[in-house]
Design a protein around this motif. Structure first.
Motif, mmCIF file in Angstrom:
data_model
loop_
_atom_site.group_PDB
_atom_site.id
_atom_site.type_symbol
_atom_site.label_atom_id
_atom_site.label_comp_id
_atom_site.label_asym_id
_atom_site.label_seq_id
_atom_site.Cartn_x
_atom_site.Cartn_y
_atom_site.Cartn_z
ATOM 1 N N UNK A 115 68.329 -2.187 -1.453
ATOM 2 C CA UNK A 115 69.257 -3.244 -1.075
ATOM 3 C C UNK A 115 69.623 -4.102 -2.285
ATOM 4 N N UNK A 116 70.860 -4.618 -2.274
ATOM 5 C CA UNK A 116 71.324 -5.551 -3.292
ATOM 6 C C UNK A 116 71.913 -6.754 -2.559
ATOM 7 N N UNK A 117 71.449 -7.939 -2.924
ATOM 8 C CA UNK A 117 71.906 -9.174 -2.306
ATOM 9 C C UNK A 117 72.956 -9.832 -3.200
ATOM 10 N N UNK A 118 74.139 -10.113 -2.619
ATOM 11 C CA UNK A 118 75.227 -10.751 -3.359
ATOM 12 C C UNK A 118 75.593 -12.047 -2.646
ATOM 13 N N UNK A 119 75.638 -13.142 -3.397
ATOM 14 C CA UNK A 119 75.976 -14.447 -2.830
ATOM 15 C C UNK A 119 77.456 -14.753 -3.030
ATOM 16 N N UNK A 120 78.096 -15.280 -1.975
ATOM 17 C CA UNK A 120 79.484 -15.731 -2.041
ATOM 18 C C UNK A 120 79.500 -17.211 -1.700
ATOM 19 N N UNK A 162 76.812 -23.658 5.383
ATOM 20 C CA UNK A 162 78.275 -23.658 5.549
ATOM 21 C C UNK A 162 79.020 -23.278 4.275
ATOM 22 N N UNK A 163 78.351 -23.316 3.121
ATOM 23 C CA UNK A 163 78.996 -23.030 1.845
ATOM 24 C C UNK A 163 78.583 -21.715 1.192
ATOM 25 N N UNK A 164 77.558 -21.056 1.720
ATOM 26 C CA UNK A 164 77.029 -19.845 1.074
ATOM 27 C C UNK A 164 76.846 -18.738 2.103
ATOM 28 N N UNK A 165 77.364 -17.556 1.770
ATOM 29 C CA UNK A 165 77.147 -16.370 2.588
ATOM 30 C C UNK A 165 76.503 -15.307 1.711
ATOM 31 N N UNK A 166 75.468 -14.688 2.231
ATOM 32 C CA UNK A 166 74.731 -13.648 1.534
ATOM 33 C C UNK A 166 75.121 -12.297 2.128
ATOM 34 N N UNK A 167 75.666 -11.405 1.302
ATOM 35 C CA UNK A 167 76.014 -10.053 1.730
ATOM 36 C C UNK A 167 74.944 -9.116 1.176
ATOM 37 N N UNK A 168 74.289 -8.389 2.071
ATOM 38 C CA UNK A 168 73.259 -7.434 1.681
ATOM 39 C C UNK A 168 73.879 -6.044 1.703
ATOM 40 N N UNK A 169 73.969 -5.417 0.534
ATOM 41 C CA UNK A 169 74.503 -4.062 0.432
ATOM 42 C C UNK A 169 73.375 -3.048 0.519
ATOM 43 N N UNK A 170 73.636 -1.960 1.223
ATOM 44 C CA UNK A 170 72.708 -0.838 1.280
ATOM 45 C C UNK A 170 73.190 0.203 0.283
ATOM 46 N N UNK A 171 72.343 0.552 -0.652
ATOM 47 C CA UNK A 171 72.646 1.534 -1.686
ATOM 48 C C UNK A 171 71.597 2.646 -1.613
ATOM 49 N N UNK A 172 71.869 3.764 -2.273
ATOM 50 C CA UNK A 172 70.866 4.824 -2.376
ATOM 51 C C UNK A 172 70.802 5.312 -3.813
ATOM 52 N N UNK A 173 69.622 5.708 -4.209
ATOM 53 C CA UNK A 173 69.389 6.309 -5.521
ATOM 54 C C UNK A 173 68.352 7.386 -5.329
ATOM 55 N N UNK A 174 68.712 8.582 -5.723
ATOM 56 C CA UNK A 174 67.840 9.747 -5.531
ATOM 57 C C UNK A 174 67.424 9.867 -4.067
ATOM 58 N N UNK A 175 68.402 9.654 -3.190
ATOM 59 C CA UNK A 175 68.240 9.765 -1.734
ATOM 60 C C UNK A 175 67.285 8.743 -1.137
ATOM 61 N N UNK A 176 66.964 7.697 -1.894
ATOM 62 C CA UNK A 176 66.105 6.628 -1.389
ATOM 63 C C UNK A 176 66.930 5.351 -1.264
ATOM 64 N N UNK A 177 66.868 4.692 -0.110
ATOM 65 C CA UNK A 177 67.662 3.470 0.081
ATOM 66 C C UNK A 177 67.051 2.264 -0.634
#
Length: 133
Positions: A32-37, A15-30
């Motif tokens: 992920x970066x996990x950010x906690x709120x 109830x207190x933590x949400x994890x946002x998973x971002x999809x990124x690419x580098x050199x056309x390869x995907x």
């Protein structure tokens, strides 16, 4: 520090933590970066953002040491402190321009409605929901 990317998943850890998973690419390869709120900003993520949104996130790093019989290990978390919607399917969001037709840093506008997309911050989230424990 700032990172931007498309939200791949939003996971409510508790109830207190949400994890946002971002999809990124580098050199056309995907990748992920996990950010906690945490707490108030976790509530904002649950109410205002959805998967497939393109966002910009201001964050800080926090490392914790864990001691075990085999030695110390360090774990680093990415903690979200501010977030702004940059692009969403079905909305025409553009950078805000000043009177000289120059881009205003980190400000966006919904071109259809004229509504300014504001940055969600910890302070703003606390002010909007002061009773949250």
């Amino acid at each position: 520090m700032i990172i931007s990317g498309k939200i791949d998943k939003i996971i409510q850890v508790n109830k207190d933590i949400t994890n946002v998973i971002l999809l990124k690419t580098r050199k056309k390869k995907p990748y992920f970066v996990s950010v906690l709120f945490y707490f108030h900003l976790s509530d904002v993520i649950q109410k205002s953002y959805k998967e497939e949104d393109f966002v910009k996130i201001w964050f800080r790093l926090r490392s914790n040491k864990r001691t075990s019989p085999v030695g110390d290990k360090y774990y680093t978390d990415v903690i979200g402190e501010k977030i702004v919607l940059v692009r969403r399917e079905g909305l025409e969001i553009k950078p805000l321009l000043n009177e000289y037709n120059q881009r205003v840093k980190n400000k966006y506008v919904n071109n259809t409605t004229g509504e300014i997309i504001h940055i969600h911050t910890i302070q703003e989230a606390i002010q909007n929901n002061p009773d949250r424990v």
